[in-house]
Design a protein around this motif. Structure first.
Motif, short mmCIF file in Angstrom:
data_model
loop_
_atom_site.label_atom_id
_atom_site.label_comp_id
_atom_site.label_asym_id
_atom_site.label_seq_id
_atom_site.Cartn_x
_atom_site.Cartn_y
_atom_site.Cartn_z
N GLY A 36 68.03 15.76 8.85
CA GLY A 36 67.88 15.46 10.28
C GLY A 36 67.62 13.99 10.57
O GLY A 36 67.12 13.65 11.64
N ASP A 37 67.97 13.13 9.65
CA ASP A 37 67.76 11.68 9.81
C ASP A 37 69.02 11.09 10.45
O ASP A 37 69.92 10.61 9.76
N THR A 38 69.07 11.10 11.78
CA THR A 38 70.28 10.68 12.49
C THR A 38 70.62 9.21 12.24
O THR A 38 71.79 8.85 12.08
N GLU A 39 69.61 8.37 12.22
CA GLU A 39 69.86 6.94 12.02
C GLU A 39 70.51 6.69 10.67
O GLU A 39 71.47 5.92 10.55
N SER A 40 70.00 7.34 9.60
CA SER A 40 70.57 7.14 8.28
C SER A 40 71.95 7.77 8.16
O SER A 40 72.82 7.25 7.44
N GLU A 64 59.13 -2.27 4.06
CA GLU A 64 59.56 -1.33 5.09
C GLU A 64 59.57 -1.98 6.46
O GLU A 64 60.42 -1.66 7.30
N ASP A 65 58.65 -2.92 6.69
CA ASP A 65 58.71 -3.68 7.93
C ASP A 65 60.03 -4.44 8.03
O ASP A 65 60.67 -4.47 9.07
N LEU A 66 60.42 -5.07 6.92
CA LEU A 66 61.69 -5.79 6.90
C LEU A 66 62.85 -4.83 7.16
O LEU A 66 63.72 -5.11 7.99
N GLY A 67 62.88 -3.70 6.45
CA GLY A 67 63.97 -2.75 6.62
C GLY A 67 64.07 -2.23 8.04
O GLY A 67 65.17 -2.07 8.59
N ARG A 68 62.91 -1.98 8.65
CA ARG A 68 62.92 -1.48 10.03
C ARG A 68 63.35 -2.56 11.02
O ARG A 68 64.21 -2.35 11.87
N ILE A 69 62.77 -3.74 10.89
CA ILE A 69 63.03 -4.80 11.87
C ILE A 69 64.44 -5.35 11.73
O ILE A 69 65.05 -5.79 12.70
N ALA A 70 65.00 -5.31 10.51
CA ALA A 70 66.35 -5.82 10.30
C ALA A 70 67.38 -5.08 11.12
O ALA A 70 68.39 -5.66 11.54
N VAL A 71 67.16 -3.79 11.38
CA VAL A 71 68.15 -3.00 12.14
C VAL A 71 67.54 -2.42 13.41
O VAL A 71 68.15 -1.57 14.05
N GLU A 72 66.36 -2.88 13.78
CA GLU A 72 65.71 -2.33 14.97
C GLU A 72 66.47 -2.76 16.22
O GLU A 72 66.86 -3.92 16.37
N GLY A 73 66.64 -1.83 17.13
CA GLY A 73 67.45 -2.09 18.31
C GLY A 73 66.77 -2.82 19.43
O GLY A 73 67.43 -3.39 20.30
N ARG A 74 65.44 -2.84 19.45
CA ARG A 74 64.78 -3.48 20.59
C ARG A 74 64.95 -5.00 20.53
O ARG A 74 65.02 -5.59 19.45
N ASP A 84 70.11 3.95 19.39
CA ASP A 84 70.21 3.23 18.12
C ASP A 84 71.23 2.09 18.28
O ASP A 84 72.41 2.24 18.00
N LEU A 85 70.76 0.94 18.75
CA LEU A 85 71.66 -0.15 19.11
C LEU A 85 72.35 -0.76 17.89
O LEU A 85 73.51 -1.18 17.97
N TRP A 86 71.65 -0.85 16.77
CA TRP A 86 72.27 -1.44 15.58
C TRP A 86 73.48 -0.64 15.13
O TRP A 86 74.58 -1.19 14.96
N ASN A 87 73.30 0.66 14.93
CA ASN A 87 74.43 1.48 14.47
C ASN A 87 75.53 1.51 15.52
O ASN A 87 76.72 1.57 15.18
N GLU A 88 75.17 1.48 16.79
CA GLU A 88 76.18 1.46 17.85
C GLU A 88 77.05 0.20 17.74
O GLU A 88 78.28 0.27 17.81
N ALA A 89 76.40 -0.96 17.57
CA ALA A 89 77.15 -2.20 17.49
C ALA A 89 78.04 -2.24 16.25
O ALA A 89 79.20 -2.68 16.32
#
Length: 820
Positions: free
Chosen positions: A491-495, A371-381, A532-537
């Motif tokens: 209500g999971d906007t990112e997904s 889950e750390d990998l999944g989060r960090i792979a698309v994390e916007g910061r 959500d920078l990843w989905n935006e890009a």
């Protein structure tokens, strides 16, 4: 996945201790391996099969031009799992549409290599099936297997691994293999340990060591386990303790069952000497295939132990020979339990009643890691790329543990744990092209009741991507639509954004550009509102792709550049590479060769750093396709031939088809019609048929040239379709060797005498061979490197020197007498 470097010829682990007592076996086995293609080292647990196989493999590297490759099969459970582990060892990427064993055989058909398949017992039937298929399909491939019993592979030669030699009457005991091993391991455990090994006397200490080795029947693991205690327990007491735990000496006992009982007795004796905390840690470590210190602390550091206790206890178990070091990976030392020790520890764990608890903690650890990998792979910061990529490397190192966690969750029908693992592994599976395994696990846990809709939706997004890779487009679209609905309801906007981006990508493929723009625009608005920078890009890149197809080229450029700015701002090199490939494709369609070349080259640098082979091949093909428009047919052939060879070596047929098409196009443009259409026909066959759709603008079909009769084209095309991949690759490489322009453009005057310091020593060496008129194939054979590496070096020489062809390199070498 690792950065591309000079090609390795083996992946064998570094030896961590001395190799003792097998010199004659090694010599005999080397001759046997030269005569037989399938050699199985068989024998009881602890007899030294793996260690002997690794040393034998290391000595055999010179006999196998394509290398020696180790695949550990201790945890393999299925036929596909066996094929996947072998493929990972030899660098063969998964082919989504093929049977995994057939695909592996196709990829290795012409390789002269040695496969070392270690610890085959747990999946013996599956290993035997895969081994038989490989030997039948790959005439230059040899197999070295380790197993308790023969696997009955056709042509198998079985070598029963004997125990180490024991002392003989009238001969110095220190000359026996078992005694030498005992003394070596005892000194390693306690540098102060010593017995008199002089030949003029028979000291009591050495006589006791000899007696102990005889009692241990020369079984290497038993000898090592006892020797580890020699500096802590007086030799006479050590011998007495063993006598109480081992079966009565019997000169007739030499079978596998007897040696198994003997080793069990040694382990019981050693276990009794441990402290209570050491015994607790040892049994808990049985849940790991292998581990690092942090993993042991998190999983094993529960009452009555504390995390702070684990390091000292772990070191003690290493000193006692119960734990082996497997090396250092990404600055973390990794450990494992030898197979016999792990089985003993697992039995003690079951007896303790805490097996379920230990496995639950192990699974929770793997869930957190993925889950750390999944989060960090698309994390916007913003985050340093090395840190982000490091999380992927951690999962690569821990993947056997991840598989163990998936199996545990499956047995427990734990939908939540299984789906969380799948969702977290999305980046690893997609980037590594592990689509078959991803699809299997997603289907397994989506079929189990439990877990909320948001989690199921996230896994459905992954399943849709896998369906797409498998070209099952209707299922992909349905799965992505259901994922979007579930995530929206939860209500999971990112997904929701991820699902909509996947659907928009499908829309572009289907030509539904208005719908794709609508979906991507919705993602843009939501992503900007939530940061959500990843989905935006990703959405921006999709809108850019739509704009290319609808002719709005100015908007496309703006959208791509904005997406790149976001990805660069996050220092997300994988994301930058994805956008650059899309932007390069758009520029190529527009005829903007300079921009396309810039995008593909930067993407190539990124993908080399990540080590994603299909993406490396795609970027190489992009540079190669653009090169003729920039005036360099020679570079086109260099990059396209490397793309073809990289794809072929990895067994990635879509990439090979892409390179074949591009080579065909360049050849046709320069008057080589016959072979060009054969090459194009071979590419069409790889893609699944002459009339298959080619929706990707980067893979145009080869057009009919004026003056060429359609009937003749059809005949050449059909010849190409019947070539087969290996023959098609040979044809394409002949084109690239012989089809370069006869009159290359002269080099600029300022580069007529380029500085020698511009080239590396290897590039000087290759330049000299080019000056001698050698082809890439001959150079690769001379220097023991792949043709792909030669092609890359040639391209680098051209780039550094400002040349456009091999002729210019040869002229410069011969004019200035350049030497390596």
């Amino acid at each position: 996945m690792a950065p591309q470097t000079a090609p390795a010829r083996q992946n064998l682990p570094v030896e961590t201790d001395s190799f003792i007592g097998r010199d004659r076996d090694l010599s005999d086995l080397l001759r046997l391996l030269g005569a037989d293609r399938v050699v199985t080292l068989s024998g009881a647990d602890g007899i030294g099969k793996t260690r002997l196989a690794l040393r034998l493999a290391a000595h055999a590297t010179a006999s196998f031009p394509d290398g020696v490759w180790l695949a550990g099969l201790a945890c393999a459970g299925t036929r596909a799992d066996v094929a996947a582990r072998i493929g990972a060892a030899v660098g063969v990427a998964e082919e989504a549409l093929s049977d995994p064993v057939d695909h592996l055989c196709e990829a290795l058909r012409r390789r002269a290599l040695l496969l070392v398949l270690d610890d085959c017992d747990g999946a013996a039937d599956h290993v035997a099936e895969v081994a038989a298929a490989l030997t039948a399909s790959c005439p230059a491939l040899s197999l070295l297997l380790t197993s308790g019993e023969p696997l009955r592979v056709p042509g198998e030669r079985v070598w029963r691994v004997p125990p180490l030699t024991l002392p003989r009457e009238g001969v110095d005991p220190a000359d026996s293999g078992a005694v030498r091993l005992f003394l070596d391991r005892a000194r390693a455990a306690d540098p102060g340990f010593a017995v008199d090994t002089g030949t003029t006397a028979d000291p009591a200490g050495l006589r006791t060591v000899a007696e102990v080795c005889e009692r241990l029947d020369g079984v290497p693991l038993a000898v090592e386990l006892v020797a580890a205690w020699a500096g802590r327990v007086p030799l006479d007491r050590l011998a007495e303790g063993l006598a109480a735990h081992l079966p009565a000496a019997d000169p007739r006992r030499h079978g596998r069952a007897a040696r198994r009982r003997l080793l069990e007795g040694v382990l019981t004796w050693s276990h009794a000497l441990l402290s209570d905390p050491e015994r607790v840690l040892l049994r808990r470590l049985a849940v790991f295939p292998d581990w690092d210190l942090e993993g042991a602390e998190r999983v094993c550091g529960a009452a009555p132990l504390a995390e702070s206790d684990v390091l000292d206890l772990l070191s003690g178990l290493v000193d006692r020979g119960l734990i082996s070091l497997t090396g250092e990976h990404h600055n973390r030392v990794r450990y494992r339990l030898p197979g016999a020790v792990r089985r003993f520890a697992a039995a003690r764990l079951a007896e303790s009643g805490e097996a379920d608890e230990a496995r639950a903690r192990h699974t929770a650890r793997m869930v957190a890691l993925t889950e750390d990998l999944g989060r960090i792979a698309v994390e916007g910061r913003p985050m340093p790329w090395a840190e982000r990529f490091g999380h992927l490397q951690r999962v690569v190192c821990e993947y056997d543990n991840v598989r163990a966690a998936l199996l545990w969750a499956e047995r427990r029908r734990d939908a939540e744990a299984g789906l969380r693992l799948c969702a977290g592994l999305r980046t690893y599976w997609v980037l590594g092209h592990h689509f078959g395994e991803a699809g299997t696990w997603c289907d397994t846990f989506l079929a189990v009741e439990g877990a909320d809709d948001a989690l199921r939706g996230r896994v459905m997004v992954l399943r849709a991507q896998v369906y797409r890779a498998q070209r099952r487009y209707p299922e992909a679209a349905r799965m992505a639509a259901e994922a979007e609905a579930r995530c929206r309801a939860a209500g999971d906007t990112e997904s929701v954004g991820q699902a909509l981006n996947v659907l928009a990508d499908f829309d572009i493929r289907d030509g539904a550009y208005a719908r794709a723009r609508e979906r991507a625009t919705e993602v843009l608005e939501a992503a900007r509102a939530t940061g959500d920078l990843w989905n935006e890009a990703v959405a921006l890149a999709l809108v850019g792709a739509v704009a290319v197809h609808t002719g709005e080229l100015g908007e496309a450029e703006t959208r791509f550049n904005t997406a790149l700015m976001i990805m660069r701002g996050m220092d997300h090199r994988w994301g930058v590479g994805l956008v650059l490939m899309a932007q390069g494709a758009a520029a190529e369609v527009q005829g903007d060769a300079q921009s396309a070349d810039r995008c593909y080259r930067e993407a190539l640098d990124i993908q080399r750093g990540i080590g994603a082979v299909p993406e490396i091949a795609a970027a190489l093909a992009g540079v190669g396709r653009i090169a003729p428009a920039l005036g360099s047919v020679a570079q086109a052939y260099d990059y396209l031939s490397e793309s073809l060879l990289v794809s072929h070596a990895a067994g990635h047929r879509p990439g090979a088809a892409r390179a074949l098409e591009a080579i065909a196009q360049v050849a046709l443009d320069h008057g080589v019609a016959e072979d060009a259409f054969r090459c194009a026909g071979a590419a069409a066959a790889l893609r699944g048929g002459l009339d298959s759709e080619l929706p990707d603008p980067r893979r145009p079909a080869v057009p009919l040239k004026p003056g060429v009769e359609p009937e003749q084209v059809r005949a050449w095309w059909e010849e190409g379709r019947g070539l087969g991949l290996d023959a098609a690759v040979d044809l394409a490489l002949r084109i690239t060797e012989s089809g370069r322009p006869a009159r290359p453009r002269p080099a600029p005057a300022r580069l007529s005498e380029p500085p020698r310091t511009a080239l590396t020593p290897r590039e000087h060496e290759i330049a000299q061979l080019i000056g001698q008129g050698e082809s890439n194939r001959v150079i690769s054979e001379r220097l023991f490197i792949t043709q792909a590496t030669v092609a890359r070096h040639v391209a680098n020489i051209n780039r550094k020197m400002g040349f456009n062809s091999r002729r210019q390199i040869a002229a410069w070498v011969n004019r200035h007498a350049v030497s390596p």
